[in-house]
Write a protein that holds these residues in place. Structure first.
Motif, PDB file in Angstrom:
ATOM      1  N   ALA A 116     -11.161  -2.558 -29.725  1.00 39.16           N
ATOM      2  CA  ALA A 116     -11.687  -3.457 -28.707  1.00 39.16           C
ATOM      3  C   ALA A 116     -12.822  -2.796 -27.929  1.00 39.16           C
ATOM      4  O   ALA A 116     -13.843  -3.428 -27.637  1.00 39.16           O
ATOM      5  CB  ALA A 116     -10.574  -3.897 -27.765  1.00 39.16           C
ATOM      6  N   VAL A 117     -12.655  -1.519 -27.603  1.00 42.35           N
ATOM      7  CA  VAL A 117     -13.706  -0.798 -26.883  1.00 42.35           C
ATOM      8  C   VAL A 117     -14.956  -0.687 -27.742  1.00 42.35           C
ATOM      9  O   VAL A 117     -16.072  -0.912 -27.269  1.00 42.35           O
ATOM     10  CB  VAL A 117     -13.202   0.593 -26.436  1.00 42.35           C
ATOM     11  CG1 VAL A 117     -14.335   1.460 -25.945  1.00 42.35           C
ATOM     12  CG2 VAL A 117     -12.144   0.446 -25.351  1.00 42.35           C
TER      13      VAL A 117
ATOM     14  N   TYR B 262     -21.248  -5.185 -28.752  1.00 43.26           N
ATOM     15  CA  TYR B 262     -21.698  -6.432 -28.146  1.00 43.26           C
ATOM     16  C   TYR B 262     -22.726  -6.147 -27.045  1.00 43.26           C
ATOM     17  O   TYR B 262     -23.778  -6.784 -26.983  1.00 43.26           O
ATOM     18  CB  TYR B 262     -20.496  -7.191 -27.579  1.00 43.26           C
ATOM     19  CG  TYR B 262     -20.869  -8.357 -26.702  1.00 43.26           C
ATOM     20  CD1 TYR B 262     -21.311  -9.553 -27.259  1.00 43.26           C
ATOM     21  CD2 TYR B 262     -20.780  -8.268 -25.318  1.00 43.26           C
ATOM     22  CE1 TYR B 262     -21.653 -10.620 -26.453  1.00 43.26           C
ATOM     23  CE2 TYR B 262     -21.119  -9.325 -24.510  1.00 43.26           C
ATOM     24  CZ  TYR B 262     -21.559 -10.506 -25.075  1.00 43.26           C
ATOM     25  OH  TYR B 262     -21.912 -11.560 -24.276  1.00 43.26           O
ATOM     26  N   ARG B 263     -22.434  -5.185 -26.176  1.00 43.39           N
ATOM     27  CA  ARG B 263     -23.341  -4.846 -25.081  1.00 43.39           C
ATOM     28  C   ARG B 263     -24.669  -4.310 -25.621  1.00 43.39           C
ATOM     29  O   ARG B 263     -25.739  -4.653 -25.121  1.00 43.39           O
ATOM     30  CB  ARG B 263     -22.711  -3.818 -24.130  1.00 43.39           C
ATOM     31  CG  ARG B 263     -21.570  -4.340 -23.309  1.00 43.39           C
ATOM     32  CD  ARG B 263     -21.944  -5.489 -22.423  1.00 43.39           C
ATOM     33  NE  ARG B 263     -23.067  -5.140 -21.564  1.00 43.39           N
ATOM     34  CZ  ARG B 263     -23.866  -6.008 -20.989  1.00 43.39           C
ATOM     35  NH1 ARG B 263     -23.681  -7.285 -21.144  1.00 43.39           N
ATOM     36  NH2 ARG B 263     -24.860  -5.621 -20.236  1.00 43.39           N
TER      37      ARG B 263
ATOM     38  N   SER C  73     -15.873  -2.655 -30.172  1.00 44.37           N
ATOM     39  CA  SER C  73     -16.444  -3.992 -30.302  1.00 44.37           C
ATOM     40  C   SER C  73     -17.226  -4.363 -29.052  1.00 44.37           C
ATOM     41  O   SER C  73     -18.319  -4.930 -29.139  1.00 44.37           O
ATOM     42  CB  SER C  73     -15.335  -5.011 -30.552  1.00 44.37           C
ATOM     43  OG  SER C  73     -15.859  -6.311 -30.582  1.00 44.37           O
ATOM     44  N   TRP C  74     -16.692  -4.046 -27.890  1.00 48.06           N
ATOM     45  CA  TRP C  74     -17.377  -4.351 -26.636  1.00 48.06           C
ATOM     46  C   TRP C  74     -18.680  -3.558 -26.522  1.00 48.06           C
ATOM     47  O   TRP C  74     -19.709  -4.098 -26.107  1.00 48.06           O
ATOM     48  CB  TRP C  74     -16.467  -4.043 -25.447  1.00 48.06           C
ATOM     49  CG  TRP C  74     -17.140  -4.299 -24.137  1.00 48.06           C
ATOM     50  CD1 TRP C  74     -17.549  -3.363 -23.246  1.00 48.06           C
ATOM     51  CD2 TRP C  74     -17.484  -5.558 -23.571  1.00 48.06           C
ATOM     52  NE1 TRP C  74     -18.134  -3.968 -22.169  1.00 48.06           N
ATOM     53  CE2 TRP C  74     -18.109  -5.318 -22.336  1.00 48.06           C
ATOM     54  CE3 TRP C  74     -17.331  -6.875 -24.008  1.00 48.06           C
ATOM     55  CZ2 TRP C  74     -18.573  -6.335 -21.525  1.00 48.06           C
ATOM     56  CZ3 TRP C  74     -17.800  -7.890 -23.190  1.00 48.06           C
ATOM     57  CH2 TRP C  74     -18.405  -7.620 -21.974  1.00 48.06           C
ATOM     58  N   LYS C  75     -18.675  -2.304 -26.937  1.00 46.48           N
ATOM     59  CA  LYS C  75     -19.888  -1.493 -26.889  1.00 46.48           C
ATOM     60  C   LYS C  75     -20.958  -2.053 -27.828  1.00 46.48           C
ATOM     61  O   LYS C  75     -22.138  -2.094 -27.486  1.00 46.48           O
ATOM     62  CB  LYS C  75     -19.581  -0.042 -27.243  1.00 46.48           C
ATOM     63  CG  LYS C  75     -18.861   0.697 -26.140  1.00 46.48           C
ATOM     64  CD  LYS C  75     -18.599   2.136 -26.533  1.00 46.48           C
ATOM     65  CE  LYS C  75     -17.871   2.873 -25.432  1.00 46.48           C
ATOM     66  NZ  LYS C  75     -17.580   4.269 -25.796  1.00 46.48           N
TER      67      LYS C  75
END
Length: 67
Positions: free
Chosen positions: A28-29, A35-36, A31-33
């Motif tokens: 999840a981390v 995305y950002r 994936s979030w990175k």
């Protein structure tokens, strides 16, 4: 988004459950990175993208055959 850690819980769960939660959290981390980073790159101008080495749209289409 809330993440739960077994490090601070009074009872440690099953090792497989713990490793599954750690794996889920790390994915999840990551994936979030991603995305950002994508959002930040989308905000850059074409000239800036060209300066840092991103290929132009014309170069991407040269490798694909025409229909």
């Amino acid at each position: 988004m809330a993440f739960f850690s077994s490090e601070h819980s009074p009872q440690a769960g099953h090792p497989s459950v713990t490793s599954a939660l750690v794996s889920l959290r790390s994915r999840a981390v990551a994936s979030w990175k991603r995305y950002r980073t994508e959002r930040e790159l989308e905000g850059l101008s074409y000239d800036t993208l060209k300066d840092i080495g991103f290929p132009s749209a014309d170069m991407l289409n040269k490798d694909t055959p025409t229909r």
